[in-house]
Design a protein around this motif. Structure first.
Motif, mmCIF file in Angstrom:
data_model
loop_
_atom_site.group_PDB
_atom_site.id
_atom_site.type_symbol
_atom_site.label_atom_id
_atom_site.label_comp_id
_atom_site.label_asym_id
_atom_site.label_seq_id
_atom_site.Cartn_x
_atom_site.Cartn_y
_atom_site.Cartn_z
ATOM 1 N N LEU A 3 2.492 4.227 -5.767
ATOM 2 C CA LEU A 3 2.281 4.734 -4.415
ATOM 3 C C LEU A 3 0.868 4.452 -3.927
ATOM 4 N N ALA A 4 0.107 3.738 -4.765
ATOM 5 C CA ALA A 4 -1.262 3.422 -4.357
ATOM 6 C C ALA A 4 -1.274 2.336 -3.287
ATOM 7 N N PHE A 5 -0.193 1.558 -3.201
ATOM 8 C CA PHE A 5 -0.068 0.485 -2.210
ATOM 9 C C PHE A 5 -1.268 -0.464 -2.241
ATOM 10 N N THR A 6 -1.781 -0.720 -3.447
ATOM 11 C CA THR A 6 -2.986 -1.551 -3.562
ATOM 12 C C THR A 6 -2.744 -2.975 -3.070
ATOM 13 N N THR A 7 -1.644 -3.573 -3.520
ATOM 14 C CA THR A 7 -1.366 -4.956 -3.106
ATOM 15 C C THR A 7 -1.033 -5.018 -1.621
ATOM 16 N N GLN A 156 -10.691 -5.935 25.200
ATOM 17 C CA GLN A 156 -10.212 -5.471 23.897
ATOM 18 C C GLN A 156 -8.744 -5.811 23.648
ATOM 19 N N TYR A 157 -8.432 -6.095 22.400
ATOM 20 C CA TYR A 157 -7.054 -6.235 21.928
ATOM 21 C C TYR A 157 -7.085 -5.957 20.434
ATOM 22 N N ALA A 158 -5.906 -5.812 19.831
ATOM 23 C CA ALA A 158 -5.867 -5.523 18.394
ATOM 24 C C ALA A 158 -4.712 -6.269 17.748
ATOM 25 N N VAL A 159 -4.957 -6.774 16.537
ATOM 26 C CA VAL A 159 -3.896 -7.333 15.697
ATOM 27 C C VAL A 159 -3.451 -6.186 14.790
ATOM 28 N N CYS A 160 -2.150 -5.838 14.853
ATOM 29 C CA CYS A 160 -1.710 -4.577 14.234
ATOM 30 C C CYS A 160 -0.608 -4.815 13.208
ATOM 31 N N LEU A 161 -0.793 -4.208 12.045
ATOM 32 C CA LEU A 161 0.194 -4.337 10.970
ATOM 33 C C LEU A 161 0.303 -3.006 10.246
ATOM 34 N N ALA A 162 1.546 -2.562 10.010
ATOM 35 C CA ALA A 162 1.737 -1.297 9.286
ATOM 36 C C ALA A 162 2.940 -1.412 8.364
ATOM 37 N N LEU A 163 2.869 -0.690 7.247
ATOM 38 C CA LEU A 163 3.999 -0.574 6.330
ATOM 39 C C LEU A 163 4.587 0.821 6.481
#
Ligand SMILES: Nc1ncnc2c1ncn2[C@@H]1O[C@H](COP(=O)(O)O)[C@@H](OP(=O)(O)O)[C@H]1O
Ligand SMILES: [Mg+2]
Ligand SMILES: [Mg+2]
Ligand SMILES: [Mg+2]
Length: 354
Positions: A3-7, A156-163
């Motif tokens: 659950l550390a989600f290191t990778t 401004q803008y953002a590149v967004c990534l989520a798991l």
């Protein structure tokens, strides 16, 4: 499974950095016919498509089983009329995939010299973002350029990534290439990455990955309180937010900024609350517009809810469903702000500030 989600965290930072190097370089070269207008009248550029292709290719290499909910799809590019754009996207995405970015890069994720992709592979990568989302399992969500209008204005803008895992955001990364590293030096160095892993806190670092520093939202301060809101009045009602501001006796003007950079700024204490109030056209918020930013706020010690005080529900598919409006602020400010929001929604005759 750890659950550390290191990778996952390392990969997400690496993919966002690569996509940011692409969007920064494409801005300077963007020509007029490299922007399309989508069905909902919003713009999409070669930058959006190629950034989604890069992030999706890297995700596929590291986690081939994980589905992706991405904002863009390649239908327009596959059509005959999309040939010129398609060529540009292949060129840009490959440039970004093979570029030497130094620190923190992992060749095993399909990047670096020799990782050139064909046109078909890149269109397929964009289209792997077609997952419909849902309540269970792992999935990634990508907004390759959030705030495309800000991007086109050079703002401004953002590149967004989520798991997401079982509808909870576990890892969130925002890349903000035009955001000053230090808000007290608006003309100083620009380009920041914001990263959060649930239960592990949030950090800001430079785009290079250097100087990571923990984020912690300052407590409520009535005299310093102000709102962060959209530049585009069509995305969020400026007049409703003005009334809430007036009711709360807020004297500082709102900070208008495109994209999830607003969440990032709030997390580091530049502004008192993120505000998004519907404009009444029945628009449903998209998960990729809030997933990374909301985790960065929570892990910096803040609260994110809709205007009824409900948590954002990331388990309903591509949209946040019936979540109506978004408010994010420090823990000790949330109840006060929510009360003012609800009063204005109940009684729209609350006066505005002059
Ligand atoms: N009517 C509407 N109401 C709320 N959000 C909208 C909207 N139309 C578009 N948007 C979203 O607003 C996002 C930009 O947010 P902001 O207004 O905070 O800059 C857009 O993201 P993209 O630029 O990725 O398409 C888009 O998803
Ligand atoms: Mg868009
Ligand atoms: Mg967006
Ligand atoms: Mg977008």
């Amino acid at each position: 499974m750890s659950l550390a989600f290191t990778t996952e965290k390392q990969l997400a930072i690496s993919a966002v950095r690569r996509a940011c190097s692409l969007t920064s370089s494409v801005f300077n070269k963007l020509v007029k016919n490299e922007t399309l207008t989508k069905g909902d009248k919003s713009p999409v550029t070669v930058g959006d498509y190629s950034a989604q292709a890069v992030i999706s290719s890297m995700l596929h290499c590291a986690f081939p089983e994980d589905p992706i909910v991405g904002e863009e799809d390649a239908a327009e590019l596959r059509a005959e009329a999309g040939a010129t754009l398609r060529g540009r996207i292949v060129e840009l995405a490959n440039e970004a995939l093979v570029r030497e970015l130094g620190q923190g890069d992992y060749a095993e994720w399909g990047i670096g010299p020799g990782s050139q992709q064909t046109s078909e592979q890149l269109l397929d990568a964009i289209d792997r973002g077609n997952y419909e989302g849902g309540r269970s399992g792992r999935m990634w969500t990508i907004d390759p350029i959030d705030g495309t209008k800000g991007f086109l204005r050079g703002e401004q803008y953002a590149v967004c990534l989520a798991l997401l895992v079982d509808a909870e955001v576990q890892v969130g990364v925002l890349g903000c290439p035009n955001l000053p590293v230090d808000s007290s030096k608006p003309d100083g160095e620009k380009g920041c990455i914001f990263v959060a892993v649930r239960g592990q806190g949030a950090q800001q670092m430079k785009l290079s990955g250097a100087d990571p520093a923990p984020l912690s939202m300052p407590p409520y301060s009535p005299s310093a309180f102000n709102f962060l809101e959209s530049v585009e009045a069509a995305h969020s009602s400026h007049s409703t937010i003005n009334k809430i501001s007036s009711l709360m006796g807020i004297t500082r003007p709102p900070i208008r900024m495109d994209s999830q950079a607003k969440y990032a700024c709030l997390a580091r204490g530049d502004g008192g609350a993120y505000m998004r109030m519907p404009t009444g056209v029945g628009y449903k918020e998209k998960i990729w517009d809030h997933a990374a930013g909301s985790l960065i706020i929570e892990e910096s010690g803040g609260i994110v809810s809709d205007s009824k005080g409900q948590r954002l529900d990331f388990g309903l598919g591509q949209t946040l469903g019936e979540n109506y409006g978004v408010i994010a602020t420090a823990k000790d400010a949330h109840a006060k702000l929510l009360q003012a929001v609800q009063q204005v929604l109940r009684d729209p005759s609350v006066p505005s500030k002059a």
